[in-house]
Design an enzyme around this catalytic site. Structure first.
Site, PDB file in Angstrom:
ATOM      1  N   ASP A   1       0.778  -1.261   0.103  1.00  5.41           N
ATOM      2  CA  ASP A   1      -0.088   0.027  -0.082  1.00  5.41           C
ATOM      3  C   ASP A   1       0.836   1.176  -0.086  1.00  5.41           C
ATOM      4  O   ASP A   1       0.512   2.268   0.712  1.00  5.41           O
ATOM      5  CB  ASP A   1      -1.011  -0.087   1.260  1.00  5.41           C
ATOM      6  CG  ASP A   1      -1.906   1.121   1.101  1.00  5.41           C
ATOM      7  OD1 ASP A   1      -2.370   1.644   0.041  1.00  5.41           O
ATOM      8  OD2 ASP A   1      -2.495   1.574   2.077  1.00  5.41           O
TER       9      ASP A   1
ATOM     10  N   HIS B   1      29.039   5.578 -12.269  1.00  3.79           N
ATOM     11  CA  HIS B   1      27.450   5.588 -11.835  1.00  3.79           C
ATOM     12  C   HIS B   1      27.329   4.741 -10.477  1.00  3.79           C
ATOM     13  O   HIS B   1      26.225   4.320 -10.247  1.00  3.79           O
ATOM     14  CB  HIS B   1      26.528   5.035 -12.807  1.00  3.79           C
ATOM     15  CG  HIS B   1      26.587   6.173 -13.798  1.00  3.79           C
ATOM     16  ND1 HIS B   1      26.003   5.674 -15.030  1.00  3.79           N
ATOM     17  CD2 HIS B   1      26.739   7.329 -14.071  1.00  3.79           C
ATOM     18  CE1 HIS B   1      25.897   6.838 -15.999  1.00  3.79           C
ATOM     19  NE2 HIS B   1      26.479   7.955 -15.316  1.00  3.79           N
TER      20      HIS B   1
ATOM     21  N   ASP C   1      28.994  12.894  -5.977  1.00  7.20           N
ATOM     22  CA  ASP C   1      28.405  13.492  -7.151  1.00  7.20           C
ATOM     23  C   ASP C   1      26.679  13.632  -6.659  1.00  7.20           C
ATOM     24  O   ASP C   1      25.976  12.821  -6.550  1.00  7.20           O
ATOM     25  CB  ASP C   1      28.396  12.857  -8.508  1.00  7.20           C
ATOM     26  CG  ASP C   1      27.721  13.527  -9.562  1.00  7.20           C
ATOM     27  OD1 ASP C   1      26.685  14.316  -9.347  1.00  7.20           O
ATOM     28  OD2 ASP C   1      28.152  12.929 -10.761  1.00  7.20           O
TER      29      ASP C   1
ATOM     30  N   ASP D   1      23.369  19.997  -9.934  1.00  7.87           N
ATOM     31  CA  ASP D   1      24.319  18.729 -10.292  1.00  7.87           C
ATOM     32  C   ASP D   1      26.034  19.150 -10.092  1.00  7.87           C
ATOM     33  O   ASP D   1      26.220  19.930 -10.911  1.00  7.87           O
ATOM     34  CB  ASP D   1      24.231  18.299 -11.819  1.00  7.87           C
ATOM     35  CG  ASP D   1      24.769  17.129 -12.115  1.00  7.87           C
ATOM     36  OD1 ASP D   1      25.365  16.508 -11.103  1.00  7.87           O
ATOM     37  OD2 ASP D   1      24.572  16.693 -13.278  1.00  7.87           O
TER      38      ASP D   1
ATOM     39  N   HIS E   1      34.008  10.178 -20.776  1.00  6.44           N
ATOM     40  CA  HIS E   1      32.707  10.877 -21.003  1.00  6.44           C
ATOM     41  C   HIS E   1      32.832  12.317 -21.281  1.00  6.44           C
ATOM     42  O   HIS E   1      33.811  12.789 -21.357  1.00  6.44           O
ATOM     43  CB  HIS E   1      31.879  10.655 -19.453  1.00  6.44           C
ATOM     44  CG  HIS E   1      32.660  11.656 -18.375  1.00  6.44           C
ATOM     45  ND1 HIS E   1      32.829  12.742 -18.223  1.00  6.44           N
ATOM     46  CD2 HIS E   1      33.419  10.990 -17.232  1.00  6.44           C
ATOM     47  CE1 HIS E   1      33.326  13.061 -16.906  1.00  6.44           C
ATOM     48  NE2 HIS E   1      33.785  11.992 -16.430  1.00  6.44           N
TER      49      HIS E   1
ATOM     50  N   HIS F   1      26.582  18.425 -19.774  1.00  9.63           N
ATOM     51  CA  HIS F   1      25.517  18.293 -20.449  1.00  9.63           C
ATOM     52  C   HIS F   1      24.268  19.333 -20.135  1.00  9.63           C
ATOM     53  O   HIS F   1      24.741  20.085 -19.085  1.00  9.63           O
ATOM     54  CB  HIS F   1      24.759  17.084 -20.163  1.00  9.63           C
ATOM     55  CG  HIS F   1      24.823  16.698 -18.458  1.00  9.63           C
ATOM     56  ND1 HIS F   1      23.694  17.348 -17.590  1.00  9.63           N
ATOM     57  CD2 HIS F   1      25.468  16.325 -17.681  1.00  9.63           C
ATOM     58  CE1 HIS F   1      23.945  16.937 -16.268  1.00  9.63           C
ATOM     59  NE2 HIS F   1      25.093  16.408 -16.358  1.00  9.63           N
TER      60      HIS F   1
ATOM     61  N   HIS G   1      19.755  15.608 -16.989  1.00  3.64           N
ATOM     62  CA  HIS G   1      20.223  15.617 -18.204  1.00  3.64           C
ATOM     63  C   HIS G   1      19.226  16.104 -19.051  1.00  3.64           C
ATOM     64  O   HIS G   1      18.212  15.418 -19.525  1.00  3.64           O
ATOM     65  CB  HIS G   1      20.451  14.179 -18.531  1.00  3.64           C
ATOM     66  CG  HIS G   1      21.985  13.679 -18.222  1.00  3.64           C
ATOM     67  ND1 HIS G   1      23.103  13.838 -18.928  1.00  3.64           N
ATOM     68  CD2 HIS G   1      22.494  13.250 -16.796  1.00  3.64           C
ATOM     69  CE1 HIS G   1      24.051  13.271 -18.132  1.00  3.64           C
ATOM     70  NE2 HIS G   1      23.610  13.038 -16.888  1.00  3.64           N
TER      71      HIS G   1
ATOM     72  N   GLU H   1      32.217  19.213 -16.342  1.00  4.85           N
ATOM     73  CA  GLU H   1      32.602  18.282 -15.298  1.00  4.85           C
ATOM     74  C   GLU H   1      33.691  17.156 -15.776  1.00  4.85           C
ATOM     75  O   GLU H   1      33.561  16.228 -16.108  1.00  4.85           O
ATOM     76  CB  GLU H   1      31.354  17.423 -14.970  1.00  4.85           C
ATOM     77  CG  GLU H   1      30.522  17.009 -16.090  1.00  4.85           C
ATOM     78  CD  GLU H   1      29.601  16.059 -15.673  1.00  4.85           C
ATOM     79  OE1 GLU H   1      29.658  15.023 -15.156  1.00  4.85           O
ATOM     80  OE2 GLU H   1      27.997  16.327 -16.092  1.00  4.85           O
TER      81      GLU H   1
ATOM     82  N   TYR I   1      40.105   9.209 -14.135  1.00  7.55           N
ATOM     83  CA  TYR I   1      39.749   7.742 -13.440  1.00  7.55           C
ATOM     84  C   TYR I   1      40.930   6.799 -13.737  1.00  7.55           C
ATOM     85  O   TYR I   1      41.155   6.434 -15.073  1.00  7.55           O
ATOM     86  CB  TYR I   1      38.461   7.302 -13.747  1.00  7.55           C
ATOM     87  CG  TYR I   1      37.300   8.365 -13.885  1.00  7.55           C
ATOM     88  CD1 TYR I   1      36.607   8.842 -12.700  1.00  7.55           C
ATOM     89  CD2 TYR I   1      37.016   8.734 -15.000  1.00  7.55           C
ATOM     90  CE1 TYR I   1      35.816   9.741 -12.618  1.00  7.55           C
ATOM     91  CE2 TYR I   1      36.214   9.949 -15.233  1.00  7.55           C
ATOM     92  CZ  TYR I   1      35.476  10.363 -13.984  1.00  7.55           C
ATOM     93  OH  TYR I   1      34.587  11.385 -14.125  1.00  7.55           O
TER      94      TYR I   1
ATOM     95  N   ARG J   1      36.535  13.749 -10.228  1.00 13.25           N
ATOM     96  CA  ARG J   1      35.427  14.713 -11.103  1.00 13.25           C
ATOM     97  C   ARG J   1      35.152  15.951 -10.266  1.00 13.25           C
ATOM     98  O   ARG J   1      35.061  16.023  -9.032  1.00 13.25           O
ATOM     99  CB  ARG J   1      34.476  13.923 -11.451  1.00 13.25           C
ATOM    100  CG  ARG J   1      33.509  14.558 -12.344  1.00 13.25           C
ATOM    101  CD  ARG J   1      32.442  13.649 -12.967  1.00 13.25           C
ATOM    102  NE  ARG J   1      31.369  13.059 -12.191  1.00 13.25           N
ATOM    103  CZ  ARG J   1      31.230  11.899 -11.755  1.00 13.25           C
ATOM    104  NH1 ARG J   1      32.263  11.117 -12.194  1.00 13.25           N
ATOM    105  NH2 ARG J   1      30.499  11.424 -10.867  1.00 13.25           N
TER     106      ARG J   1
ATOM    107  N   GLU K   1      32.692  19.320 -10.889  1.00 11.25           N
ATOM    108  CA  GLU K   1      31.544  19.556 -11.560  1.00 11.25           C
ATOM    109  C   GLU K   1      30.791  20.907 -11.073  1.00 11.25           C
ATOM    110  O   GLU K   1      30.568  20.667  -9.899  1.00 11.25           O
ATOM    111  CB  GLU K   1      30.388  18.427 -11.820  1.00 11.25           C
ATOM    112  CG  GLU K   1      29.109  18.677 -12.470  1.00 11.25           C
ATOM    113  CD  GLU K   1      28.435  17.411 -12.763  1.00 11.25           C
ATOM    114  OE1 GLU K   1      27.419  17.385 -13.458  1.00 11.25           O
ATOM    115  OE2 GLU K   1      28.344  16.596 -11.721  1.00 11.25           O
TER     116      GLU K   1
END
Length: 444
Positions: free
Chosen positions: A34, A240, A257, A268, A351, A355, A362, A389, A393, A410, A412
């Site tokens: 529920d 991610h 992030d 972001d 990458h 964006h 995005h 950003e 790595y 990173r 950003e």
């Protein structure tokens, strides 16, 4: 205050005379038993209406000759019993006044009233092929209109995807949108600073996630704009990663992030810092390389310049640094441009450098000028909001100096393009080595 009526009028003016547009909001989604997932409206629907209740549909009828354009909202009826359980509902009468639409009707009447609105319309605009249930309802409405053909009623003969028109509108943020995104950036930047103050070896990553979420909500943000990434040590090399359950170790970097959503608009931000408050020499070299790449990207943001320019500027700095530090074997390439052409960097930077940002993290809008045959990178315009950003790595690999293994960095920020350059919306998040080392572990 945002003028939603002006947005509706602008969209209607781009439609064929007499055409009709139909735009539903997002459905509620059950989580289990529920319980539903926290409700979040559809971005397109909210952009044109400002209305946040579920079970709602907006219909726009474009002007045709002397008949003016009009807007019709279908929404839930007032229901005092349901309001005891679920909270306030506007209902059609109050919604018409509060949101400035020309008409409002119960959502239960949608299927009976839509054929009348579509009768005689030359075209229907909607999010084609985006929802099987919407496609099925459209077919039902069209069949109902066609069933009246003997009386001279005609159904729309053309169907157009509504979303590309809205994408271009949403790409340029007005002053109200920019102000909201600036506040979202300030809240999120302060949350990153709070996480830095709270950090210390021995904490789980989710402890810092909790600090972020606390700072978001206590400042009025309704949601995180996306699932926060709190990635320490080797996890920072997973782009991610969002499990956020590792115990942070002395000597680790932690990449965070995370950004809040405020009044429908996202922020972001990514920051990377040492858990113990002090960069090692190797960490500092890579960090300052990424920071320099970001500064080069900022310098490339100007109205009229191509969107791709800031990525290219950051990439040149990063690749030169990779060559200088021995991540890329210098002898294999004649120069930076040769290394880029050979994609020597993709093992360390895989990458893009940004964006679009807006109601969605995005955000919508084409990155290329689709009006040109060769579809070049589109020119930046004042009011566009984007992220910047760059990152690096480094995973263990043969030929890669071991001192850089497991370092993921990173940095950003969110940027709005202005008439004479750009404005950073997220400057409340500490970023320099000196700022970070003065703040980490000082306590909240």
């Amino acid at each position: 205050m945002t003028n939603f009526a002006a947005r509706r009028a602008r969209l209607a003016a781009q439609m064929l005379p007499g055409a009709v547009a139909v735009l539903p909001t997002a459905p509620e989604a059950p989580r289990n038993g529920d319980s539903d997932y926290p409700y979040r409206h559809d971005s397109y629907f909210y952009y044109l209406s400002g209305y946040t209740e579920p079970e709602s549909v907006l219909v726009l009828c474009a002007a045709n000759g002397e008949r003016p354009a009009r807007s019709v909202l279908f929404c839930r009826e007032k229901n005092l019993e349901r309001e005891i359980w679920d909270g306030y509902r506007y209902g059609p009468e109050a919604a018409r006044t509060a949101f400035g639409v020309d008409e409002a009707w119960p959502i239960s009447e949608l299927d009976t009233r839509l054929p009348d609105l579509l009768a005689g319309a030359p075209a229907l605009y909607y999010a084609t092929a985006s929802s099987a249930s919407l496609d099925a309802r459209v077919q039902g409405w069209i069949k109902a209109v066609r069933a009246r053909s003997r009386s001279g009623v005609t159904a729309p003969a053309a169907f157009h995807d509504l979303l590309p028109l809205l994408d271009e509108m949403r790409l340029i943020k007005d002053a109200d949108e920019q102000a909201t995104m600036l506040r979202a950036g300030e809240i999120s930047g302060n949350a990153h600073a709070r996480a830095m103050r709270a950090a210390r070896p021995g904490l789980h990553e989710y402890a810092l996630e909790a600090e972020l979420l606390y700072e978001f909500r206590r400042n009025g943000a309704q949601f995180p704009a996306y699932t926060p990434i709190v990635a320490s040590g080797p996890n920072a090399c997973v782009l991610h990663y969002n499990v956020n359950d590792r115990v942070m170790q002395d000597g680790d970097l932690v990449l965070i992030d995370a950004g809040c959503e405020l009044d429908g608009y996202a922020s972001d931000i990514t920051r990377t810092f040492p858990v113990n408050g002090r960069f090692t020499p190797a960490q500092r070299r890579l960090y300052e390389l990424v920071l320099a790449a970001q500064e080069a990207a900022f310098a490339a943001i100007q109205p009229g310049r191509p969107y791709s320019a800031f990525h290219e500027a950051a990439l040149r700095v990063l690749v030169q640094g990779m060559l200088d530090l021995g991540l890329i074997p210098a002898g294999q390439y004649a120069d930076v441009e040769d290394a880029i052409a050979g994609k020597a960097h993709v093992g360390f930077y895989m990458h893009g450098t940004g964006h679009w940002l807006g109601m969605d993290v995005h955000d919508v809008g084409a990155y290329r000028d689709l009006t040109q045959p060769d579809k070049p990178s589109r020119a930046l315009q004042p009011g566009m909001v984007l992220t910047v950003e760059p990152g690096i790595y480094v995973r263990p690999a043969e030929g890669v100096p071991e001192e850089y293994w497991h370092i993921g960095i990173r940095i950003e920020d969110d940027v709005v393009v202005t008439e004479d350059g750009y404005r950073i919306l997220t400057s409340s998040a500490p970023k320099t080595v000196e700022e970070i080392e003065a703040l980490v572990g000082k306590g909240v």
